[in-house]
Motif scaffolding. Structure first.
Motif, PDB file in Angstrom:
ATOM      1  N   LEU A 157       0.833  -1.199   0.000  1.00 28.18           N
ATOM      2  CA  LEU A 157       0.000   0.000   0.000  1.00 28.18           C
ATOM      3  C   LEU A 157       0.873   1.256   0.000  1.00 28.18           C
ATOM      4  O   LEU A 157       0.501   2.284  -0.575  1.00 28.18           O
ATOM      5  N   LYS A 158       2.036   1.163   0.619  1.00 32.58           N
ATOM      6  CA  LYS A 158       2.974   2.288   0.584  1.00 32.58           C
ATOM      7  C   LYS A 158       3.444   2.537  -0.841  1.00 32.58           C
ATOM      8  O   LYS A 158       3.551   3.688  -1.287  1.00 32.58           O
ATOM      9  N   ASP A 159       3.697   1.454  -1.569  1.00 37.07           N
ATOM     10  CA  ASP A 159       4.093   1.575  -2.974  1.00 37.07           C
ATOM     11  C   ASP A 159       2.973   2.221  -3.784  1.00 37.07           C
ATOM     12  O   ASP A 159       3.226   3.059  -4.665  1.00 37.07           O
ATOM     13  N   LEU A 160       1.739   1.800  -3.502  1.00 32.46           N
ATOM     14  CA  LEU A 160       0.582   2.344  -4.216  1.00 32.46           C
ATOM     15  C   LEU A 160       0.451   3.843  -3.961  1.00 32.46           C
ATOM     16  O   LEU A 160       0.239   4.625  -4.897  1.00 32.46           O
ATOM     17  N   TYR A 161       0.584   4.240  -2.714  1.00 40.56           N
ATOM     18  CA  TYR A 161       0.471   5.660  -2.350  1.00 40.56           C
ATOM     19  C   TYR A 161       1.506   6.496  -3.110  1.00 40.56           C
ATOM     20  O   TYR A 161       1.197   7.565  -3.658  1.00 40.56           O
ATOM     21  N   GLN A 162       2.716   5.980  -3.175  1.00 43.28           N
ATOM     22  CA  GLN A 162       3.783   6.683  -3.886  1.00 43.28           C
ATOM     23  C   GLN A 162       3.499   6.731  -5.382  1.00 43.28           C
ATOM     24  O   GLN A 162       3.661   7.779  -6.024  1.00 43.28           O
ATOM     25  N   CYS A 163       3.045   5.607  -5.931  1.00 45.54           N
ATOM     26  CA  CYS A 163       2.776   5.505  -7.367  1.00 45.54           C
ATOM     27  C   CYS A 163       1.677   6.475  -7.800  1.00 45.54           C
ATOM     28  O   CYS A 163       1.818   7.191  -8.798  1.00 45.54           O
ATOM     29  N   MET A 164       0.585   6.514  -7.048  1.00 45.76           N
ATOM     30  CA  MET A 164      -0.562   7.328  -7.455  1.00 45.76           C
ATOM     31  C   MET A 164      -0.231   8.819  -7.389  1.00 45.76           C
ATOM     32  O   MET A 164      -0.641   9.599  -8.259  1.00 45.76           O
ATOM     33  N   HIS A 165       0.545   9.224  -6.390  1.00 39.62           N
ATOM     34  CA  HIS A 165       0.919  10.633  -6.284  1.00 39.62           C
ATOM     35  C   HIS A 165       1.961  11.022  -7.333  1.00 39.62           C
ATOM     36  O   HIS A 165       1.929  12.140  -7.867  1.00 39.62           O
ATOM     37  N   GLU A 166       2.849  10.106  -7.672  1.00 42.93           N
ATOM     38  CA  GLU A 166       3.833  10.388  -8.718  1.00 42.93           C
ATOM     39  C   GLU A 166       3.139  10.579 -10.068  1.00 42.93           C
ATOM     40  O   GLU A 166       3.486  11.488 -10.825  1.00 42.93           O
ATOM     41  N   LYS A 167       2.171   9.720 -10.356  1.00 36.91           N
ATOM     42  CA  LYS A 167       1.437   9.839 -11.626  1.00 36.91           C
ATOM     43  C   LYS A 167       0.666  11.155 -11.689  1.00 36.91           C
ATOM     44  O   LYS A 167       0.626  11.821 -12.734  1.00 36.91           O
ATOM     45  N   GLU A 186       1.362  13.966 -10.068  1.00 38.88           N
ATOM     46  CA  GLU A 186       2.289  15.095 -10.170  1.00 38.88           C
ATOM     47  C   GLU A 186       2.884  15.199 -11.574  1.00 38.88           C
ATOM     48  O   GLU A 186       3.122  16.298 -12.086  1.00 38.88           O
ATOM     49  N   LYS A 187       3.108  14.049 -12.203  1.00 38.00           N
ATOM     50  CA  LYS A 187       3.704  14.031 -13.535  1.00 38.00           C
ATOM     51  C   LYS A 187       2.723  14.512 -14.596  1.00 38.00           C
ATOM     52  O   LYS A 187       3.096  15.289 -15.494  1.00 38.00           O
ATOM     53  N   SER A 188       1.463  14.046 -14.509  1.00 40.70           N
ATOM     54  CA  SER A 188       0.461  14.415 -15.523  1.00 40.70           C
ATOM     55  C   SER A 188      -0.875  14.710 -14.845  1.00 40.70           C
ATOM     56  O   SER A 188      -1.814  13.908 -14.926  1.00 40.70           O
ATOM     57  N   SER A 247      -5.373   8.385 -15.534  1.00 40.80           N
ATOM     58  CA  SER A 247      -4.159   7.587 -15.362  1.00 40.80           C
ATOM     59  C   SER A 247      -3.891   7.291 -13.888  1.00 40.80           C
ATOM     60  O   SER A 247      -3.100   6.402 -13.572  1.00 40.80           O
ATOM     61  N   TYR A 248      -4.541   8.033 -13.002  1.00 42.64           N
ATOM     62  CA  TYR A 248      -4.269   7.836 -11.574  1.00 42.64           C
ATOM     63  C   TYR A 248      -5.513   7.782 -10.691  1.00 42.64           C
ATOM     64  O   TYR A 248      -5.433   7.377  -9.536  1.00 42.64           O
ATOM     65  N   MET A 249      -6.684   8.155 -11.209  1.00 38.60           N
ATOM     66  CA  MET A 249      -7.877   8.221 -10.363  1.00 38.60           C
ATOM     67  C   MET A 249      -8.238   6.864  -9.762  1.00 38.60           C
ATOM     68  O   MET A 249      -8.593   6.758  -8.586  1.00 38.60           O
TER      69      MET A 249
END
Length: 309
Positions: free
Chosen positions: A234-244, A246-248, A254-256
């Motif tokens: 879940l920590k990986d997911l939290y990081q992934c969703m916020h990175e996506k 911030e990027k776009s 792509s992240y919702m």
């Protein structure tokens, strides 16, 4: 005793299922509001229990005409933040002006009352609307149902891969997923609409299960044992969703779904065991397994898109 239920956005998927359950009750009269009455199925528009009103979400005069005489209004809007906040505020103001006792907000969600603004951004309008209705005379009703089951198997969430029969997940796989089908939620909503004592937050649930338990039900129903694929913690997911994000930031889709998944399974928004299912024993909760039995395997990825009235 006769009761008049107003339904704003009567042409929507959920609204049509709600109407189908309300029409089973001879004491119910329905006032439907929409932009284009020609899109209302004939089975609904031809009913002697139904009167249709035409107008958009921001036509105050048309909405007041629709609201007048209602005992409760159910908002079935689904759209952008302007519709979901400003559009609902106009409905709520009409309820006050026309002395409609109750307003059922367009919620049907996980427990967003445990979220801060900005955490699960698609649910921010619900937080705003709940706060707004609390400043008015009309009594707000907020129906929480966990997550809808149908979209979980759709491409939107990217959980189910029909080609490899794989269920993907984030976390340990032991996180609880609370879910209710669209039709089950509509049936509970119909019961709430005709119950003048139903106010405030009400919680209904089809069932709760982990992704591992859902996989076991999948095997039982379809005779195929799906593979389980971990996508990270879940920590990986939290990081992934916020990175996506911030990027776009403009590429919302792509992240919702990642934001939805995170707040659905991280324990923060669980309805828990204090439910209102027993208030309406005529409504039978549909479990994850029961949901799967309603859809042939080949139609599961399109279950959400196949919903109709």
């Amino acid at each position: 005793m006769a009761i008049t239920v107003g339904i704003a956005g009567i042409t929507g998927k959920f609204a049509k299922r709600l109407v189908s359950h309300l029409l089973k009750r001879p004491e119910v009269n329905i006032r439907g509001y929409c932009r284009d009455p020609s899109k209302v199925p004939e089975a609904i528009s031809s009913s002697a229990q139904v009167i249709l009103f035409q107008g958009d979400a921001f036509s105050k005069d048309a909405i007041n005409a629709f609201a007048k005489g209602c005992d409760v209004i159910v908002c079935c809007y689904l759209g952008d933040d302007k519709l979901m906040v400003d559009g609902q505020k106009i409905l709520i103001e009409a309820c006050d002006g026309c002395e409609v006792p109750r307003y059922i907000a367009s919620d049907w969600a996980l427990d967003y009352t445990k979220l801060k603004l900005g955490e699960l951004f698609p649910k921010d309008p619900m937080i705003h609307v709940k706060a707004y209705v609390e400043t008015k005379k009309v009594q707000g009703v907020h129906i929480l149902i966990g997550g809808f089951m149908e979209p979980i198997f759709s491409p939107f969430f990217n959980i189910y891969d029909p080609q490899s029969q794989t269920l993907r997940f984030w976390g340990s796989g032991d996180e609880v997923m609370e879910g209710t089908t669209y039709d089950n939620a509509a049936e509970f909503t119909a019961a709430v609409a005709v119950d003048p004592k139903a106010t405030g937050i009400v919680k209904f649930l089809g069932s709760r299960a982990t992704i591992k338990e859902i996989a076991a039900s999948f095997e039982k129903v379809y005779g195929i044992k799906p593979a389980l694929e971990s996508r990270g913690s879940l920590k990986d997911l939290y990081q992934c969703m916020h990175e996506k994000r911030e990027k776009s930031p403009a590429d919302v889709y792509s992240y919702m779904s990642l934001f939805f998944y995170y707040y659905w399974v991280n324990g923060q928004t669980l309805l828990g065991t204090d439910l209102d299912n027993e208030r309406y024993t005529e409504v039978k909760p549909v479990s994850w397994e029961g949901f799967m039995t309603q859809w042939p395997l080949e139609t599961m990825p399109t279950a959400y898109f196949s919903l109709s009235g």
